[in-house]
Write an enzyme that holds these catalytic residues in place. Structure first.
Site, PDB file in Angstrom:
ATOM      1  N   ASP A 210       0.770  -1.189   0.140  1.00  0.00           N
ATOM      2  CA  ASP A 210      -0.079  -0.037  -0.118  1.00  0.00           C
ATOM      3  C   ASP A 210       0.913   1.246  -0.097  1.00  0.00           C
ATOM      4  O   ASP A 210       1.574   1.552   0.921  1.00  0.00           O
ATOM      5  CB  ASP A 210      -0.924   0.032   1.158  1.00  0.00           C
ATOM      6  CG  ASP A 210      -1.981   1.079   1.192  1.00  0.00           C
ATOM      7  OD1 ASP A 210      -1.777   1.807   0.513  1.00  0.00           O
ATOM      8  OD2 ASP A 210      -2.915   0.752   1.774  1.00  0.00           O
ATOM      9  N   GLU A 236      -1.086  -0.445  -4.247  1.00  0.00           N
ATOM     10  CA  GLU A 236      -2.426   0.060  -4.172  1.00  0.00           C
ATOM     11  C   GLU A 236      -2.230   1.595  -3.628  1.00  0.00           C
ATOM     12  O   GLU A 236      -1.458   1.761  -3.273  1.00  0.00           O
ATOM     13  CB  GLU A 236      -2.885  -0.533  -2.528  1.00  0.00           C
ATOM     14  CG  GLU A 236      -4.034   0.156  -1.887  1.00  0.00           C
ATOM     15  CD  GLU A 236      -4.461  -0.580  -0.618  1.00  0.00           C
ATOM     16  OE1 GLU A 236      -4.054  -1.600  -0.340  1.00  0.00           O
ATOM     17  OE2 GLU A 236      -5.073  -0.034   0.178  1.00  0.00           O
ATOM     18  N   ARG A 283     -11.386  -1.285  -4.834  1.00  0.00           N
ATOM     19  CA  ARG A 283     -11.399  -1.316  -3.288  1.00  0.00           C
ATOM     20  C   ARG A 283     -12.520  -0.878  -2.505  1.00  0.00           C
ATOM     21  O   ARG A 283     -12.690  -0.657  -1.253  1.00  0.00           O
ATOM     22  CB  ARG A 283     -10.039  -0.683  -2.857  1.00  0.00           C
ATOM     23  CG  ARG A 283      -8.873  -2.028  -3.068  1.00  0.00           C
ATOM     24  CD  ARG A 283      -7.774  -1.635  -2.178  1.00  0.00           C
ATOM     25  NE  ARG A 283      -7.663  -1.208  -1.032  1.00  0.00           N
ATOM     26  CZ  ARG A 283      -7.652  -1.922  -0.024  1.00  0.00           C
ATOM     27  NH1 ARG A 283      -7.966  -3.053  -0.201  1.00  0.00           N
ATOM     28  NH2 ARG A 283      -7.623  -1.414   1.320  1.00  0.00           N
TER      29      ARG A 283
HETATM   30  O1  EZ4 Z   1      -5.056   3.663   6.440  1.00  0.00           O
HETATM   31  O2  EZ4 Z   1      -8.610   2.167   6.942  1.00  0.00           O
HETATM   32  O3  EZ4 Z   1      -5.391  -0.497   2.988  1.00  0.00           O
HETATM   33  N1  EZ4 Z   1      -5.695  -0.239   4.186  1.00  0.00           N
HETATM   34  C1  EZ4 Z   1      -5.616   1.013   4.596  1.00  0.00           C
HETATM   35  C2  EZ4 Z   1      -6.204   1.403   6.057  1.00  0.00           C
HETATM   36  C3  EZ4 Z   1      -6.532   3.023   6.085  1.00  0.00           C
HETATM   37  C4  EZ4 Z   1      -7.514   2.965   7.278  1.00  0.00           C
HETATM   38  C5  EZ4 Z   1      -8.030   4.421   7.417  1.00  0.00           C
HETATM   39  O4  EZ4 Z   1      -8.733   4.618   8.612  1.00  0.00           O
HETATM   40  O5  EZ4 Z   1      -5.156   1.763   3.985  1.00  0.00           O
HETATM   41  O6  EZ4 Z   1      -5.335   0.749   6.961  1.00  0.00           O
HETATM   42 CO    CO Z   2      -5.192   1.191   1.749  1.00  0.00          CO
END
Ligand code: EZ4
Ligand code: CO
Length: 402
Positions: A210, A236, A283
């Site tokens: 991410d 992501e 997502r």
């Molecule tokens: O930072 O849901 O992919 N997951 C994320 C999460 C977000 C939180 C914010 O409230 O990016 O962990």
């Molecule tokens: Co995220």
């Protein structure tokens, strides 16, 4: 079946959750998650002041009509507060309908398309060695797909690195915690992390990462390209998705699959990315994108373009969200993967649920409805705690995307 009562339950068993409970004249009730991390009370006010009065006396079986009444009827369309409130109502009504039918929700949606829901867990560590170890720990627990995030040398508070052992929760203070962001350090570090993970754990395990909206499009293209040797399942939120044309630039430079949409709340937020095939996974999730009713439309649009679902499933989405998402995931034809950050034991105790993890897959269970309840007495022992998400600044103090 007439709606007699609807109430908003706020609790904080380790973190804050907002839950809507709708009760009918026939004794059947349903619940829906209404949690919007760091902005919980705005949804509570929206529900209590503007939604609950409209629900009393309506026929609980008319889910679509109630959805349209809350969406069109507000005049002010879309937005995270509105769509989270609508989602809570929608989920609770699907819970009621499935309970009344004596079926787990996935049966009402059209039945199971698969035997289980592939999930990914979160491995994170302070540095590469610790993150590599944590990936091993998730493998040992049976996960087939693992998201890896690591602390970066010289960068205080890199995204995704918890302080606790298992239960990473970013909303940690009454006023936002300040973290640092440094793009140059990150883009040279991230490929080294994934090289180390592949060297230790082999090619078979699915790996995810991410970026949390922090790069410019050309930086994201470069990162995607440099991660190609490690075959990510997805990268992501590689750049912010307000200007969606920007993803063309990312696509021109990398074949690393892209996932976007955890902060989307409407099919219109998803449309350009999907129709131009600029992403591979969408997502959007039940709680923040208008419930089961709206998620079905988003998935239908995505299916036309071979985009698969990858619903958000962080700990700020309550077990009621997770339960509803798992029924959706078990049914939806173009399913990709489901995020699964485990809840704390306190949270699990407040929300008894029938979903269970086995061998890298979650199954929603066979309990009629969404298969998740709320223990109101226990919930009352955990009052609301004001908490906000962190913010990020560059080294020179410029405000950045957290
Ligand atoms: O930072 O849901 O992919 N997951 C994320 C999460 C977000 C939180 C914010 O409230 O990016 O962990
Ligand atoms: Co995220």
């Amino acid at each position: 079946m007439i709606i007699r009562n609807a109430k908003v339950i706020i609790c904080s068993p380790g973190r804050n959750f907002v839950t809507l409970k709708i009760e009918t004249d026939q004794g059947v009730y349903g619940i829906g998650d209404a949690t919007l991390n760091g902005r919980e009370k705005a949804v509570v006010a929206y529900l209590e002041d503007h939604v609950v009065p409209l629900l009393i006396g309506r026929d609980a079986s008319r889910i679509e009509d109630i959805w349209q009444a809350l969406y069109r009827g507000a005049y002010w369309r879309r937005g995270p507060i509105t769509m989270t409130a609508i989602a809570a109502v929608d989920t609770a009504l699907w819970d009621i309908k499935a309970k009344a039918a004596g079926m787990p929700l996935y049966q009402l949606l059209g039945g199971a398309s698969r035997n289980g829901v592939l999930v990914y867990g979160h491995a994170n560590g302070a540095d590469i060695a610790e993150t590599v170890d944590q990936v091993g720990r998730y493998k040992d627990m049976g996960y087939r797909a693992i998201r890896a995030q690591s602390g970066i040398p010289g960068v205080k508070g890199a995204y995704g690195v918890g302080r606790g052992d298992m239960y990473y929760e970013p909303a940690d203070a009454i006023l936002p915690t300040e973290t640092l962001w440094d793009t140059s350090s990150y883009v040279t570090f991230a490929p080294k992390l994934f090289e180390a993970i592949r060297n230790e754990h082999g090619d078979e395990i699915e790996l995810l990462h991410d970026v949390h909206h922090r790069l410019s499009p050309i930086e994201a293209g470069r990162l995607g390209k440099s991660l190609e040797p490690y075959r990510l399942f997805w990268m992501e939120d590689c750049t912010s998705a307000e200007n969606q044309e920007a993803f063309q630039l990312v696509r021109q430079h990398t074949v690393t699959p892209l996932a976007v949409g955890e902060i989307f709340n409407s099919i219109h937020d998803c449309r350009e990315l999907i129709q131009n095939q600029l992403i591979d996974y969408i997502r959007a999730t039940v709680v923040h994108a208008g419930g089961i009713t709206h998620m079905r439309q988003i998935a239908g649009l995505a299916a036309l373009y071979q985009v698969r679902t990858g619903c958000h499933g962080a700990t700020d989405l309550s077990p009621a969200s997770m339960g509803a998402a798992l029924h959706f995931d078990l049914w939806v034809p173009n399913f990709g993967i489901q995020e699964y950050m485990r809840h704390s034991e306190e949270t699990d105790a407040v929300f008894p649920h029938s979903y269970n993890f086995e061998d890298g897959y979650l199954h929603p269970g066979e309990t009629p409805g969404i298969g998740v309840d709320i223990d109101e007495k226990l919930a009352a022992k955990y009052p609301y705690q004001p908490r906000q998400l962190p913010i990020a600044r560059l080294r020179d103090g410029t405000m950045w995307n957290w």
